[in-house]
Design a protein around this motif. Sequence first.
Motif, PDB file in Angstrom:
ATOM      1  N   GLN A 127     -61.857  22.312  56.778  1.00 49.74           N
ATOM      2  CA  GLN A 127     -63.081  22.986  57.204  1.00 49.74           C
ATOM      3  C   GLN A 127     -63.650  22.434  58.505  1.00 49.74           C
ATOM      4  O   GLN A 127     -64.594  22.990  59.052  1.00 49.74           O
ATOM      5  CB  GLN A 127     -64.152  22.861  56.114  1.00 49.74           C
ATOM      6  N   THR A 128     -63.096  21.341  59.009  1.00 52.49           N
ATOM      7  CA  THR A 128     -63.632  20.771  60.241  1.00 52.49           C
ATOM      8  C   THR A 128     -63.239  21.630  61.435  1.00 52.49           C
ATOM      9  O   THR A 128     -62.270  22.391  61.385  1.00 52.49           O
ATOM     10  CB  THR A 128     -63.116  19.333  60.483  1.00 52.49           C
ATOM     11  N   MET A 129     -63.995  21.480  62.503  1.00 56.23           N
ATOM     12  CA  MET A 129     -63.737  22.258  63.701  1.00 56.23           C
ATOM     13  C   MET A 129     -62.391  21.866  64.306  1.00 56.23           C
ATOM     14  O   MET A 129     -62.089  20.692  64.467  1.00 56.23           O
ATOM     15  CB  MET A 129     -64.831  22.003  64.724  1.00 56.23           C
ATOM     16  N   LYS A 130     -61.606  22.874  64.605  1.00 58.23           N
ATOM     17  CA  LYS A 130     -60.317  22.640  65.235  1.00 58.23           C
ATOM     18  C   LYS A 130     -60.245  23.447  66.514  1.00 58.23           C
ATOM     19  O   LYS A 130     -60.747  24.565  66.582  1.00 58.23           O
ATOM     20  CB  LYS A 130     -59.179  23.050  64.304  1.00 58.23           C
ATOM     21  N   LEU A 131     -59.620  22.879  67.521  1.00 57.27           N
ATOM     22  CA  LEU A 131     -59.485  23.556  68.801  1.00 57.27           C
ATOM     23  C   LEU A 131     -58.090  24.139  68.944  1.00 57.27           C
ATOM     24  O   LEU A 131     -57.132  23.653  68.349  1.00 57.27           O
ATOM     25  CB  LEU A 131     -59.741  22.563  69.939  1.00 57.27           C
ATOM     26  N   ASN A 132     -58.007  25.185  69.755  1.00 54.09           N
ATOM     27  CA  ASN A 132     -56.707  25.791  70.022  1.00 54.09           C
ATOM     28  C   ASN A 132     -55.806  24.783  70.733  1.00 54.09           C
ATOM     29  O   ASN A 132     -56.266  23.946  71.496  1.00 54.09           O
ATOM     30  CB  ASN A 132     -56.882  27.033  70.889  1.00 54.09           C
ATOM     31  N   ARG A 133     -54.508  24.867  70.452  1.00 54.62           N
ATOM     32  CA  ARG A 133     -53.533  23.973  71.072  1.00 54.62           C
ATOM     33  C   ARG A 133     -52.904  24.641  72.284  1.00 54.62           C
ATOM     34  O   ARG A 133     -52.596  25.827  72.264  1.00 54.62           O
ATOM     35  CB  ARG A 133     -52.409  23.668  70.077  1.00 54.62           C
ATOM     36  N   ILE A 134     -52.679  23.865  73.326  1.00 54.69           N
ATOM     37  CA  ILE A 134     -51.930  24.368  74.482  1.00 54.69           C
ATOM     38  C   ILE A 134     -50.458  24.165  74.159  1.00 54.69           C
ATOM     39  O   ILE A 134     -50.010  23.052  73.915  1.00 54.69           O
ATOM     40  CB  ILE A 134     -52.315  23.624  75.770  1.00 54.69           C
ATOM     41  N   VAL A 135     -49.705  25.267  74.113  1.00 53.61           N
ATOM     42  CA  VAL A 135     -48.289  25.176  73.751  1.00 53.61           C
ATOM     43  C   VAL A 135     -47.370  25.196  74.972  1.00 53.61           C
ATOM     44  O   VAL A 135     -46.244  24.723  74.914  1.00 53.61           O
ATOM     45  CB  VAL A 135     -47.880  26.296  72.757  1.00 53.61           C
ATOM     46  N   ASN A 136     -47.864  25.748  76.082  1.00 58.74           N
ATOM     47  CA  ASN A 136     -47.031  25.800  77.282  1.00 58.74           C
ATOM     48  C   ASN A 136     -47.929  25.936  78.509  1.00 58.74           C
ATOM     49  O   ASN A 136     -48.993  26.543  78.443  1.00 58.74           O
ATOM     50  CB  ASN A 136     -46.064  26.983  77.201  1.00 58.74           C
TER      51      ASN A 136
END
Length: 200
Positions: free
Chosen positions: A122-131
């Motif tokens: 439930q914690t805030m997660k940020l989008n991942r940079i994949v490329n």
Amino acid sequence: MKFRIFGNLDAPDWILKEIEVLSKMSAIKFKLLCSEIVRTLSSGNVDYEKLEKHCAGYTSSDVKAIVAAVTLIIKNSAKYNVKPEVASLELQQLGLPKLHATHIEKTLQTSTNELRVQFKQQTMKLNRIVNTEWRIDFILSSSQLKELNQPQVLLNLHTKTISSKKEPSKTKSFAFGVDQDKFRVFLHELKAARALMKDL
């Protein structure tokens, strides 16, 4: 006095009042209430009828306060990774009867890991940079300036959104261009952020 179940802070005044009310509740009802609150925290679904049944004989406002107090105690114990026996001891110091504190201890022994996994989701997660794609263009002139002679950095970041129960993860692209000075600032800030993250 500081309590680990409250993040090494003093106990809130309203909790002290509710512990007085909880002390008058039968041990069996208290045990069932703890189990129902753990189920609610794990699933996210609140069964108000069961909660009111476990708190029979109390007014509607008392039921809400009791549920809030027990929820805070269980949630904080899991959140701050408090050992069940420490939580039990601290609750007894606040005036909760030993039998009630023992029920909290047993509840925490069986459910802390499950609750911590649930809280982590439930914690805030940020989008991942994949490329990352980049290109440097040297602009000789533009429609507004006859002679520009300045490099421009074109970046294209591909990110992957965090999946949830409602939505699967998606890949999105963000393209932008910056001049040499802005890129230097951008790169400096990224390096500073990375250094801070390494220290965590």
